[in-house]
Structures are given as structure tokens and as C-alpha cells.
Design an enzyme around this catalytic site. Structure first.
Site: not given
Ligand code: NAD
Length: 247
Positions: A62, A143, A156, A160
Site C-alpha cells: 500500500d 493529472s 481529487y 494532484k
Molecule cells: N485514468 C484517468 O483518467 C487519469 C487521468 C489523470 C490522472 N490519472 C492518474 O493516473 C494514475 C493511474 O490511474 P489509472 O487510471 O491507471 O488507475 P486504475 O484504477 O486503472 O489503476 C490504479 C492501480 O493502482 C492501484 N492502487 C490503488 N491504490 C493503491 C495503494 N494505496 N497502494 C498501491 N496500489 C494502489 C490499484 O490497485 C490499481 O492497480 C493515478 O494516479 C490517477 O490519479 C488517471
């Protein structure tokens, strides 16, 4: 394999799904040895099994726990002997909701996973890289909402914004050790987060509303984010630090 990360050891958090999985795949293709860190054991093992033997390991952990960061550090050093790159990708989003209605519990969870994780990654990992005297790179997945916050995902976006500020501050502070810190700011991505970002049913009409605000007219893919992360992690970027790169 073009080898842009040959010989480098990279920790990728949230590497079991979404953008993180794309980053793991790209980094291994480019010659890095990768430590996949994720809460989700089954997905972590799935991604590990998809990579050539010996190129990656999975550590369940985590990112909001300092003890788990210590476990990641110790496992990485005992298995691969050094740490060059940390991609702080693990993050969470709340389901889009009025900023006045998000519960304190959800607010605290956002801060813990999206901000405290960066604090621990710096406290636990940066001293190892300093000791190695070889330099290194932190890449924090921020983000687009840090640059352009929108209604209903305000807290959120605030986490970020903190991630981007921490990245730039650490870039200034750790430059003396040749440790570079950069942030990537993705637009909405084609990942498990989409239904939460929409905050309403995942229909073509609701997706179209988000897409209308994205100049290139599509969602970001894990490969888009992985390509940018690879560049920032590679020696090609060795004079780039403290940037927030919108993707
Ligand atoms: N998808 C989007 O639209 C988007 C846009 C901008 C930024 N982001 C950022 O990109 C990053 C990845 O997003 P994503 O869309 O791939 O997310 P996702 O939900 O598809 O995957 C996230 C992964 O992180 C893991 N995770 C979550 N909390 C955790 C913790 N406390 N410890 C360890 N692992 C943990 C989850 O198990 C999962 O495998 C994030 O930081 C998110 O904020 C995403």
C-alpha cells in the site's frame, strides 16, 4: 527491444492495472528491471506473468504505508541491488460529486493515497539514490485536473495540485544529487477510472461530453502515458527536471 532504459532499476506503483500496467510493459521492453508495486495481488501477479522471466518482480503493498515502502526498498535492493527510477503512479479518484458533499473519510483517503504516498516515496527511496551517487528519476503521475480543475472532482484535483507542487519542490531540492523529479498530467484515460470520472452511467453520450474537451478527440491510453514516462526516466531527459508534462 530498443534499450532506452537498459541497466536501470525502476519501481512502478499501481503497476497492476491501467496506466501503471502500460508503464511496466514499456519499461521492461526498454530494458529496465521493474518492481511492480500494487495493493491488488491477483492483477500484480497477472502483469508479472506477462513479462519475460527475470525482468520484473511483484511486491504487494500500500503506497500510503511507510512500512510498505520500506519493504519495497529492501526487496528491490536485495533483488536488483540498486534503485534508479520511481514512478509514483498509484492513485485513486472519488466518484464525481459536488465538492460540498464529499465525505471527510473519502477526502482523507484521497490525501493518503495521492499525496502521502509521495512523501513516503521521497523519505524512503531518495536517501538510497543519494547514497548510490548515480542520480535518479522520480516521475509522479499527477493529472490534467491539477492544471485545469473542473467541477465535481475538486478535492481529487487538489491532491494532484499537491502532487505537482511536491514534484517541482523536490526537483529543486534534490537537483544537487542529480535526482530529477517530473510530473505527468494525463487527460482522462481509458482505464478503470472512467466510470468514477464520469460520475454517471458510462454511456457513449456521457463519454462524448468528456471527449469534447480533449483536443485530439480520444482518451489517453496506457501506452501514451508509458511513452512519456519512458522518455522522462531515460538519459535522453537528463537535463529535464521540475516539469509538469500535460499528455
Ligand atoms: N485514468 C484517468 O483518467 C487519469 C487521468 C489523470 C490522472 N490519472 C492518474 O493516473 C494514475 C493511474 O490511474 P489509472 O487510471 O491507471 O488507475 P486504475 O484504477 O486503472 O489503476 C490504479 C492501480 O493502482 C492501484 N492502487 C490503488 N491504490 C493503491 C495503494 N494505496 N497502494 C498501491 N496500489 C494502489 C490499484 O490497485 C490499481 O492497480 C493515478 O494516479 C490517477 O490519479 C488517471
Amino acid at each position: 527491444m530498443s534499450g532506452r532504459l537498459n541497466g536501470k532499476v525502476a519501481i512502478v506503483t499501481g503497476g497492476a492495472l491501467g496506466f501503471g500496467e502500460g508503464i511496466v510493459i514499456k519499461f521492461v521492453q526498454e530494458g529496465a528491471l521493474v518492481v511492480i508495486v500494487d495493493l491488488h495481488k491477483e492483477n500484480g501477479e497477472r502483469v508479472l506473468a506477462s513479462q519475460p522471466r527475470g525482468t520484473a518482480i511483484f511486491v504487494q503493498g500500500d503506497v500510503s504505508s511507510e512500512q510498505d515502502w520500506e519493504k519495497v526498498r529492501d526487496t528491490t535492493l536485495s533483488r536488483f541491488g540498486k534503485i534508479d527510477i520511481v514512478v509514483n503512479n498509484a492513485g485513486i479518484v472519488n466518484s464525481a460529486i459536488s465538492s460540498l458533499e464529499l465525505t471527510e473519510k473519502e477526502f482523507d483517503r484521497l490525501c493518503r493515497v495521492n499525496i502521502k504516498s509521495l512523501y513516503f516515496s521521497a523519505r524512503v527511496i531518495a536517501p538510497c539514490i543519494q547514497k548510490q551517487s548515480t542520480g535518479g528519476a522520480f516521475i509522479n503521475i499527477s493529472s490534467m485536473s491539477a492544471l485545469r480543475p473542473r467541477p465535481n472532482l475538486v478535492w481529487y484535483a487538489a491532491t494532484k495540485g499537491a502532487a505537482s507542487a511536491a514534484t517541482k519542490g523536490l526537483a529543486a531540492e534534490l537537483a544537487q544529487d542529480n535526482i530529477r523529479c517530473n510530473a505527468i498530467c494525463p487527460v482522462a484515460g481509458e482505464t478503470a477510472m472512467i466510470p468514477l470520472v464520469l460520475g454517471k452511467p458510462d454511456t457513449p453520450e456521457n463519454r462524448a461530453k468528456i471527449l469534447s474537451g480533449i483536443p485530439l478527440g480520444r482518451f489517453a491510453t496506457p501506452a501514451d502515458i508509458a511513452n512519456a514516462a519512458c522518455f522522462l526516466a531515460s538519459d535522453e531527459a537528463n537535463f529535464i527536471t521540475g516539469v509538469e508534462l500535460p499528455i
